[in-house]
Scaffold this active site. Structure first.
Site, PDB file in Angstrom:
ATOM      1  N   GLY A 127       0.813  -1.214   0.000  1.00 54.53           N
ATOM      2  CA  GLY A 127       0.000   0.000   0.000  1.00 54.53           C
ATOM      3  C   GLY A 127       0.844   1.261   0.000  1.00 54.53           C
ATOM      4  O   GLY A 127       0.953   1.931   1.037  1.00 54.53           O
ATOM      5  N   TYR A 128       1.451   1.544  -1.100  1.00 48.98           N
ATOM      6  CA  TYR A 128       2.248   2.768  -1.228  1.00 48.98           C
ATOM      7  C   TYR A 128       1.492   3.821  -2.040  1.00 48.98           C
ATOM      8  O   TYR A 128       1.160   4.888  -1.557  1.00 48.98           O
ATOM      9  CB  TYR A 128       3.599   2.480  -1.910  1.00 48.98           C
ATOM     10  CG  TYR A 128       4.637   1.747  -1.057  1.00 48.98           C
ATOM     11  CD1 TYR A 128       4.317   1.183   0.169  1.00 48.98           C
ATOM     12  CD2 TYR A 128       5.949   1.634  -1.506  1.00 48.98           C
ATOM     13  CE1 TYR A 128       5.276   0.503   0.918  1.00 48.98           C
ATOM     14  CE2 TYR A 128       6.918   0.968  -0.760  1.00 48.98           C
ATOM     15  CZ  TYR A 128       6.577   0.397   0.450  1.00 48.98           C
ATOM     16  OH  TYR A 128       7.529  -0.269   1.183  1.00 48.98           O
ATOM     17  N   SER A 129       1.208   3.486  -3.310  1.00 49.32           N
ATOM     18  CA  SER A 129       0.625   4.487  -4.226  1.00 49.32           C
ATOM     19  C   SER A 129      -0.763   4.932  -3.795  1.00 49.32           C
ATOM     20  O   SER A 129      -1.534   4.157  -3.204  1.00 49.32           O
ATOM     21  CB  SER A 129       0.518   3.914  -5.635  1.00 49.32           C
ATOM     22  OG  SER A 129       1.762   3.448  -6.067  1.00 49.32           O
ATOM     23  N   SER A 161      -2.556  -5.150  -4.804  1.00 50.05           N
ATOM     24  CA  SER A 161      -3.153  -6.457  -5.081  1.00 50.05           C
ATOM     25  C   SER A 161      -4.154  -6.859  -3.999  1.00 50.05           C
ATOM     26  O   SER A 161      -4.479  -8.032  -3.847  1.00 50.05           O
ATOM     27  CB  SER A 161      -2.040  -7.504  -5.172  1.00 50.05           C
ATOM     28  OG  SER A 161      -1.265  -7.456  -3.991  1.00 50.05           O
ATOM     29  N   GLU A 244      19.291 -10.258  -3.651  1.00 54.03           N
ATOM     30  CA  GLU A 244      19.425 -10.181  -5.089  1.00 54.03           C
ATOM     31  C   GLU A 244      18.289  -9.293  -5.627  1.00 54.03           C
ATOM     32  O   GLU A 244      17.128  -9.582  -5.411  1.00 54.03           O
ATOM     33  CB  GLU A 244      19.319 -11.611  -5.632  1.00 54.03           C
ATOM     34  CG  GLU A 244      19.591 -11.759  -7.097  1.00 54.03           C
ATOM     35  CD  GLU A 244      18.388 -11.475  -7.962  1.00 54.03           C
ATOM     36  OE1 GLU A 244      18.475 -10.493  -8.716  1.00 54.03           O
ATOM     37  OE2 GLU A 244      17.394 -12.192  -7.870  1.00 54.03           O
ATOM     38  N   THR A 373       8.463   4.423 -12.750  1.00 52.71           N
ATOM     39  CA  THR A 373       8.291   4.470 -14.214  1.00 52.71           C
ATOM     40  C   THR A 373       9.650   4.550 -14.918  1.00 52.71           C
ATOM     41  O   THR A 373      10.661   4.905 -14.299  1.00 52.71           O
ATOM     42  CB  THR A 373       7.478   5.710 -14.635  1.00 52.71           C
ATOM     43  OG1 THR A 373       8.257   6.882 -14.319  1.00 52.71           O
ATOM     44  CG2 THR A 373       6.151   5.811 -13.902  1.00 52.71           C
ATOM     45  N   GLU A 375      10.593   6.775 -16.870  1.00 52.66           N
ATOM     46  CA  GLU A 375      11.085   8.165 -16.808  1.00 52.66           C
ATOM     47  C   GLU A 375      11.825   8.400 -15.495  1.00 52.66           C
ATOM     48  O   GLU A 375      12.896   9.000 -15.468  1.00 52.66           O
ATOM     49  CB  GLU A 375       9.914   9.162 -16.932  1.00 52.66           C
ATOM     50  CG  GLU A 375       9.259   9.219 -18.313  1.00 52.66           C
ATOM     51  CD  GLU A 375       8.429   7.989 -18.616  1.00 52.66           C
ATOM     52  OE1 GLU A 375       7.987   7.308 -17.672  1.00 52.66           O
ATOM     53  OE2 GLU A 375       8.234   7.696 -19.815  1.00 52.66           O
TER      54      GLU A 375
HETATM   55  C1  LIG Z   1       0.699  -3.127 -13.032  1.00 48.03           C
HETATM   56  C2  LIG Z   1       0.930  -2.211 -11.878  1.00 48.03           C
HETATM   57  C3  LIG Z   1       1.046  -2.730 -10.603  1.00 48.03           C
HETATM   58  C4  LIG Z   1       1.261  -1.887  -9.509  1.00 48.03           C
HETATM   59  N1  LIG Z   1       1.303  -2.430  -8.245  1.00 48.03           N
HETATM   60  C5  LIG Z   1       1.393  -1.605  -7.171  1.00 48.03           C
HETATM   61  C6  LIG Z   1       1.310  -2.117  -5.831  1.00 48.03           C
HETATM   62  O1  LIG Z   1       1.186  -3.318  -5.626  1.00 48.03           O
HETATM   63  N2  LIG Z   1       1.344  -1.252  -4.803  1.00 48.03           N
HETATM   64  C7  LIG Z   1       1.503   0.099  -4.977  1.00 48.03           C
HETATM   65  O2  LIG Z   1       1.557   0.826  -4.000  1.00 48.03           O
HETATM   66  N3  LIG Z   1       1.573   0.619  -6.235  1.00 48.03           N
HETATM   67  C8  LIG Z   1       1.516  -0.190  -7.326  1.00 48.03           C
HETATM   68  N4  LIG Z   1       1.563   0.339  -8.620  1.00 48.03           N
HETATM   69  C9  LIG Z   1       1.630   1.804  -8.782  1.00 48.03           C
HETATM   70  C10 LIG Z   1       2.936   2.319  -9.372  1.00 48.03           C
HETATM   71  O3  LIG Z   1       3.915   2.342  -8.397  1.00 48.03           O
HETATM   72  C11 LIG Z   1       2.649   3.727  -9.962  1.00 48.03           C
HETATM   73  O4  LIG Z   1       1.789   3.534 -11.053  1.00 48.03           O
HETATM   74  C12 LIG Z   1       3.893   4.427 -10.423  1.00 48.03           C
HETATM   75  O5  LIG Z   1       4.681   4.802  -9.341  1.00 48.03           O
HETATM   76  C13 LIG Z   1       3.564   5.674 -11.268  1.00 48.03           C
HETATM   77  O6  LIG Z   1       2.622   6.478 -10.660  1.00 48.03           O
HETATM   78  P1  LIG Z   1       1.328   6.981 -11.462  1.00 48.03           P
HETATM   79  O7  LIG Z   1       0.741   5.824 -12.132  1.00 48.03           O
HETATM   80  O8  LIG Z   1       0.493   7.745 -10.533  1.00 48.03           O
HETATM   81  O9  LIG Z   1       1.897   7.929 -12.600  1.00 48.03           O
HETATM   82  P2  LIG Z   1       2.385   9.452 -12.406  1.00 48.03           P
HETATM   83  O10 LIG Z   1       3.368   9.520 -11.315  1.00 48.03           O
HETATM   84  O11 LIG Z   1       1.223  10.354 -12.383  1.00 48.03           O
HETATM   85  O12 LIG Z   1       3.191   9.650 -13.771  1.00 48.03           O
HETATM   86  C14 LIG Z   1       2.580  10.000 -15.007  1.00 48.03           C
HETATM   87  C15 LIG Z   1       3.709  10.232 -15.993  1.00 48.03           C
HETATM   88  O13 LIG Z   1       4.513  11.330 -15.544  1.00 48.03           O
HETATM   89  C16 LIG Z   1       5.866  10.918 -15.470  1.00 48.03           C
HETATM   90  N5  LIG Z   1       6.576  11.621 -14.413  1.00 48.03           N
HETATM   91  C17 LIG Z   1       6.192  11.792 -13.124  1.00 48.03           C
HETATM   92  N6  LIG Z   1       7.137  12.460 -12.459  1.00 48.03           N
HETATM   93  C18 LIG Z   1       8.156  12.688 -13.313  1.00 48.03           C
HETATM   94  C19 LIG Z   1       9.425  13.311 -13.217  1.00 48.03           C
HETATM   95  N7  LIG Z   1       9.861  13.837 -12.062  1.00 48.03           N
HETATM   96  N8  LIG Z   1      10.222  13.351 -14.315  1.00 48.03           N
HETATM   97  C20 LIG Z   1       9.811  12.824 -15.493  1.00 48.03           C
HETATM   98  N9  LIG Z   1       8.620  12.222 -15.641  1.00 48.03           N
HETATM   99  C21 LIG Z   1       7.793  12.157 -14.561  1.00 48.03           C
HETATM  100  C22 LIG Z   1       5.793   9.435 -15.226  1.00 48.03           C
HETATM  101  O14 LIG Z   1       7.018   8.812 -15.575  1.00 48.03           O
HETATM  102  C23 LIG Z   1       4.648   9.035 -16.100  1.00 48.03           C
HETATM  103  O15 LIG Z   1       5.088   8.926 -17.424  1.00 48.03           O
HETATM  104  C24 LIG Z   1       1.377  -0.488  -9.718  1.00 48.03           C
HETATM  105  C25 LIG Z   1       1.270   0.021 -11.010  1.00 48.03           C
HETATM  106  C26 LIG Z   1       1.046  -0.813 -12.093  1.00 48.03           C
HETATM  107  C27 LIG Z   1       0.944  -0.221 -13.475  1.00 48.03           C
END
Ligand SMILES: Cc1cc2nc3c(=O)[nH]c(=O)nc-3n(C[C@H](O)[C@H](O)[C@H](O)COP(=O)(O)OP(=O)(O)OC[C@H]3O[C@@H](n4cnc5c(N)ncnc54)[C@H](O)[C@@H]3O)c2cc1C
Lengths: 391, 374
Positions: A127-129, A161, A244, A373, A375
Site C-alpha cells: 500500500g504505497y501508491s 493487489s 538479489e 516508471t 522516466e
Molecule cells: C501493473 C501495476 C502494478 C502496480 N502495483 C502496485 C502495488 O502493488 N502497490 C503500490 O503501492 N503501487 C503499485 N503500482 C503503482 C505504481 O507504483 C505507480 O503507477 C507508479 O509509481 C507511477 O505512478 P502513477 O501511475 O500515478 O503515474 P504518475 O506519477 O502520475 O506519472 C505519469 C507520468 O509522468 C511521469 N513523471 C512523473 N514524475 C516525473 C518526473 N519527475 N520526471 C519525469 N517524468 C515524470 C511518469 O514517468 C509518467 O510517465 C502499480 C502500477 C502498475 C501499473
C-alpha cells in the site's frame, strides 16, 4: 574474468529442474498461472508451500531467521529457473516485509510475522501508491492519527493487489502533516481481513486482471504494528535490502517466450512461407534474442556487484528500464509475428499459444510504469548515476 | 498545391465531430463492446440520415457522389470517436466492391439500399492462412449450370454476424488469380458463423461455407477477374484504416497533452517535465506524418492515379506510428491509462486491430522495397 556459475550453483540448477518436473501440478510449457487470479491462486499457494518446505523461498534470509544466507548468485539461479517456468516464487512478504522486519521490527513483530512469511501463509499487499501520489510517492496523504493505543487511518491506496484476497497490507501513512514531506511518513502493517472501515474495490485493467483500490475510513491499526520509528517510515520503506535485486526474472521469462516464438515460427506460415524462413522475422527475432541476452548480463552484473559488497545504483535502474522495455518489445514482436491471429483473446479457439502472448503484451506495458516508471528510472540513471544536474 | 481540406471537407469534418460527439460518446463505445450486435439500429438510421452511407455512391443510385478523399475525412473522425459497428465493412468493403465490379443490375439492387441504411454488408476475404494475396484464397466456387457451389472457410470476417450480404472472394480456377466475387446472403443455407474474441472488441467471425448454393446472378463482375477488384478494395481499405488511425492518433495526442497539463506530481504538472514533453513531441510528429501520408494516398486514389507506392508507404508508416503514439500515450498516463475505465486503452486495443488489417508494416514495406526497385 569468468562468466561461468560455480559448479555447486549449476548442480542446484539441476536440482530445481528435477524438483519442478516432479512436483509442479501444472504444465508450465502450456499454462501461465496468475497468482492474483482466484482459481490460480490456490494452486500457486500450494506449490509455494512446497518450495517453502525445501527452504528455497527464504534462501536469501539470514540463518538466524531460518534462511540459508544463500549467495547472491545462487539466488540468481533460483529466480531465473522459477521465472523461466512462469512460477511466482518469492512474494512481497519474503522479499520486502520479512527483511524490513529483520532490520526494523520489534521482537514481537518478528515472532508474529516471520514464520508465517517464510511459509507463504500471509498474502501481502503493498500500500504505497495513492490516486494523487504515484511517482511523487512522498506526497502521500493517507492519514494516521494517534488515538490511545491505535492509529486511526483514513485515505485510499491504489494499484495494489488487495483485491486478490490479501490478508495484510504493508503501507506508508502520514503521521505528521506539518513536517517536510519525507519526514512525516510512517510504515505500518494493517490487517485487511475482516477489518472495519476497509473497502476494497477491484479495478479492471486492459489486460485480463485487476488492481485494487482500498479505502480506509477511520480504520484502527494498533500502534504495535508500527515498524521502525514513527515519522521515519520513508526510510524504512526505502531500506536497501541486501537481496538479489537484479531483475533477472525478466530476461529469464523472456528467454522462455523467445523459445515459444521460435517454435511457433517453425510450425506456422505467412504468405505461404514458413515464418522461420522469412528473413525479416528471422532478423527481428534475432535482434530480440540479443537484447534479452544483454539484459541478462546487465542483471548478472547487478547481482555480482552485490556479491562483491558494491551497491548497484544506476545499474539496478538500468536493468529495470531495459528489462521491462525489452519484455514489451518481445511480446510486441510475438503479437506481430502472429499477424491476424495476434489479435485474438486468450479464450478464442483460434488463438495461438492460447492467446498468452496477446494478453502478456498488454500487461507488459504496465511493467514500464509499475515500481518506478521508466522516466523516473532514467532520471535516477542520469542524476544519481551520471551526476548530471537536476532540471 | 493545396495540402488542406477544402471548404466542403471542412464542413464534413465539423458536422462529423458535432454528430459523433453527441451520438457516439465513449459511453456508447463501451456499451457496444459488450453488446451482442456491436451497434444500435437507432444510430445506424441516424447515420443513414446524415447521408454518410451513400457519401461516395453515385447520385443515380441514391448517393451523395462525393469522392474517396471526402470519405477519408469522415473516417478520420470515426477513428477519433471510435464509432463501433458495420460502417466500414458496409461502405468501404461491401459497397466499394459493388461500385467497382457490379453490373448495372447489381448496382441498382444494392447501392440504393446501402445508401438508405437498409442493408449491412461485409467482405469475406481472409482465410485461416491469414494471407492477403491471391493464393491465400482457397474457398472454392464450383459452377454447375446456372448456379455455383461454395465450399471453404473464411476467417476474420468483419461484422458477418449482422451483415445481410457478404461479398465472398472465391477461387474459380486453378491459376493463381482465377478468383471471382459473389454477393451471398448471409442467411443462406450451409453458412455457419462463429464470433471470435478480439483485442479490439470488434466483431469478426469465422464463416464456414458447406455446399452453399448461389445463382449465377450472384457473380459480381466477370468470372476470374475478381482479384483486380480485391486489390483496389484492399487499397481503399488500407487507406480507410490509415484515416481511422490518424484520427485516433490525434485524439490520443490531445488526451495526453490535456492530461500532462492537469496531472501534478512533485508540485508541478507532469507536462513540465522534459521527459513528458518529449513524449508529446514525438507523438505530435507521428500524428503529423500520419495525416499527410494518408491524405496523399487518398488523393491519388480519388484522382484515379497510380497509388501503389503511396498506399504501401502510408499503411507501413501509419500502422507503426499509431502504435508508437498509443505506447507513449500510455507511458505518459501512468497506471490510470491501463484501466478499463480510461479511454486510453480503448484506442491502444483498436490500434492493434487496424495495424494488421489489409497488411501490416512488414507486408507493406516489402511492397515498398519492390516499388523502389529492389
Ligand atoms: C501493473 C501495476 C502494478 C502496480 N502495483 C502496485 C502495488 O502493488 N502497490 C503500490 O503501492 N503501487 C503499485 N503500482 C503503482 C505504481 O507504483 C505507480 O503507477 C507508479 O509509481 C507511477 O505512478 P502513477 O501511475 O500515478 O503515474 P504518475 O506519477 O502520475 O506519472 C505519469 C507520468 O509522468 C511521469 N513523471 C512523473 N514524475 C516525473 C518526473 N519527475 N520526471 C519525469 N517524468 C515524470 C511518469 O514517468 C509518467 O510517465 C502499480 C502500477 C502498475 C501499473
Amino acid at each position: 574474468m569468468d562468466f561461468k556459475f560455480e559448479g555447486i550453483d549449476e548442480d542446484f540448477r539441476s536440482e530445481i529442474k528435477d524438483f519442478v518436473e516432479k512436483e509442479l501440478p501444472w504444465n508450465w510449457r502450456e499454462q501461465d498461472l496468475d497468482p492474483e487470479d482466484e482459481k490460480d491462486s490456490v494452486l500457486v499457494r500450494n506449490f509455494k508451500r512446497k518450495l517453502g518446505d525445501q527452504g528455497w523461498l527464504t534462501m536469501a534470509w539470514p540463518k538466524e531467521y531460518g534462511g540459508q544466507a544463500a549467495s547472491h548468485m545462487r539466488q540468481v539461479v533460483f529466480n531465473e529457473e522459477m521465472a523461466y517456468r512462469g512460477i511466482s516464487a518469492g512474494d512481497a512478504g519474503i522479499r520486502m516485509v520479512g527483511p524490513i522486519l529483520m532490520l526494523y521490527g520489534t521482537d514481537e513483530q518478528k515472532e508474529q510475522f516471520l514464520p508465517k512469511i517464510a511459509s507463504a501463509e500471509i498474502n501481502w499487499s503493498q500500500g504505497y501508491s495513492e490516486p494523487d501520489s504515484g511517482s511523487d510517492l512522498a506526497s502521500l496523504q493517507t492519514r494516521a492519527v494517534e488515538d490511545g493505543d491505535d492509529f486511526v487511518v483514513s485515505g485510499s491506496k491504489i494499484w495494489n493487489s488487495a483485491h486478490a484476497d490479501s490478508d495484510w497490507m504493508f503501507m506508508l501513512v502520514r503521521t505528521e502533516p506539518d513536517a517536510p514531506k519525507h519526514r512525516g511518513i510512517s510504515f505500518v502493517l494493517t490487517e485487511l481481513e475482516g477489518q472495519e472501515g476497509v473497502t476494497i474495490e477491484k479495478i479492471p485493467m486492459m489486460w485480463d486482471a485487476y488492481r485494487g483500490l482500498v479505502t480506509f475510513d477511520n480504520v484502527r491499526v494498533p500502534k504495535k504494528n508500527l515498524v521502525g520509528e514513527q515519522n521515519r517510515g520513508w526510510y524504512v520503506g526505502a531500506a536497501l535490502l541486501d537481496f538479489e535485486r537484479s531483475g533477472v526474472d525478466r530476461p529469464a521469462r523472456a528467454k522462455r517466450v523467445l523459445e515459444d516464438l521460435v517454435e511457433f515460427c517453425k510450425e506456422n506460415k505467412k504468405n505461404g512461407r514458413l515464418l522461420a524462413d522469412d528473413p525479416v522475422i528471422r532478423n527481428q527475432l534475432a535482434e530480440l534474442a540479443v537484447q534479452v541476452e544483454t539484459t541478462r548480463l546487465m542483471c548478472y552484473n547487478v547481482a555480482w556487484m552485490q556479491s562483491q559488497d558494491l551497491i548497484p545504483n544506476k545499474e539496478a535502474s538500468i536493468t529495470k528500464v531495459y528489462g521491462t522495455e525489452t519484455v514489451n518489445r518481445l511480446y510486441g514482436l510475438g503479437v506481430k509475428i502472429m499477424g491476424l491471429y495476434g489479435q485474438l483473446d486468450p479464450d478464442s479457439k483460434w488463438a495461438p499459444l492460447k492467446g498468452r502472448i496477446e494478453n502478456a503484451w498488454l500487461r507488459s506495458f504496465g511493467g514500464m510504469v509499475a515500481a518506478g516508471t521508466s522516466e523516473i528510472q532514467r532520471n535516477v540513471i542520469a542524476q544519481r548515476g551520471l551526476e548530471l544536474p537536476r532540471g | 498545391m493545396d495540402l488542406g481540406l477544402n471548404e466542403a471537407q471542412q464542413m464534413l469534418k465539423t458536422s462529423a465531430q458535432d454528430f459523433l460527439s453527441a451520438e457516439c460518446p465513449d459511453t456508447y463505445v463501451r456499451e457496444m463492446e459488450e453488446d451482442e450486435r456491436g451497434y444500435t439500429p437507432e444510430l445506424w438510421t441516424k447515420i443513414a440520415e446524415q447521408g454518410w452511407l451513400g457519401l461516395i455512391i453515385p447520385e443515380q443510385y441514391g448517393g451523395v457522389e462525393l469522392e474517396f478523399q471526402d470519405l477519408v475525412v469522415l473516417l478520420e473522425e470515426m477513428g477519433r470517436y471510435m464509432l463501433p459497428g458495420p460502417f466500414f465493412s458496409t461502405v468501404v468493403l461491401g459497397g466499394m466492391s459493388i461500385m467497382d465490379a457490379g453490373n448495372e443490375e447489381q448496382k441498382q439492387e444494392y447501392l440504393p439500399r446501402i445508401a438508405e441504411g437498409q442493408i449491412i454488408m461485409t467482405l469475406a476475404l481472409t482465410e485461416p492462412s491469414a494471407r492477403w494475396d491471391a493464393p491465400g484464397v482457397e474457398l472454392t466456387a464450383t459452377a454447375n449450370g446456372d448456379s455455383y457451389t461454395l465450399n471453404g472457410t473464411k476467417l476474420f470476417v468483419q461484422n458477418a454476424h449482422v451483415s445481410d450480404y457478404m461479398v465472398v472472394v472465391a477461387r474459380t480456377g486453378s491459376s493463381e488469380k482465377d478468383i471471382s466475387l459473389f454477393v451471398v446472403p448471409t442467411q443462406s443455407d450451409g453458412i455457419n458463423q462463429t464470433l471470435l474474441k478480439t483485442i479490439a472488441s470488434d466483431r469478426q467471425s469465422e464463416v464456414v461455407f458447406s455446399d452453399v448454393q448461389v445463382p449465377s446472378s450472384a457473380l459480381l463482375g466477370v468470372e476470374n477477374k475478381g482479384w483486380e477488384t480485391i486489390q483496389k478494395v484492399m487499397q481503399w481499405g488500407a487507406i480507410g484504416k490509415c484515416a481511422e488511425m490518424s484520427g485516433g492518433g490525434q485524439q490520443v495526442l490531445d488526451m495526453t497533452v490535456d492530461y500532462a497539463k492537469q496531472r501534478t506530481q512533485f508540485g508541478r504538472p507532469i507536462g513540465s517535465f522534459q521527459a513528458i514533453q518529449h513524449h508529446c513531441a514525438n507523438m505530435a510528429t507521428d500524428v503529423e506524418g500520419s495525416k499527410f501520408i494518408t491524405y496523399q494516398a487518398a488523393w491519388r486514389l480519388s484522382e484515379g492515379l497510380p497509388a501503389d507506392r503511396e498506399v504501401a508507404m502510408a499503411k507501413a508508416w501509419v500502422s507503426d506510428a499509431y502504435r508508437r503514439v498509443c505506447a507513449l500515450g500510455h507511458q505518459s498516463h501512468g497506471a490510470i491509462g491501463f484501466t478499463k475505465e480510461h479511454n486510453m486503452q480503448l484506442y491502444s486495443r483498436r490500434a492493434k486491430a487496424s495495424e494488421i488489417m489489409f497488411g501490416d508494416t512488414d507486408f507493406h514495406l516489402e511492397n515498398v522495397a519492390n516499388i523502389i526497385g529492389l
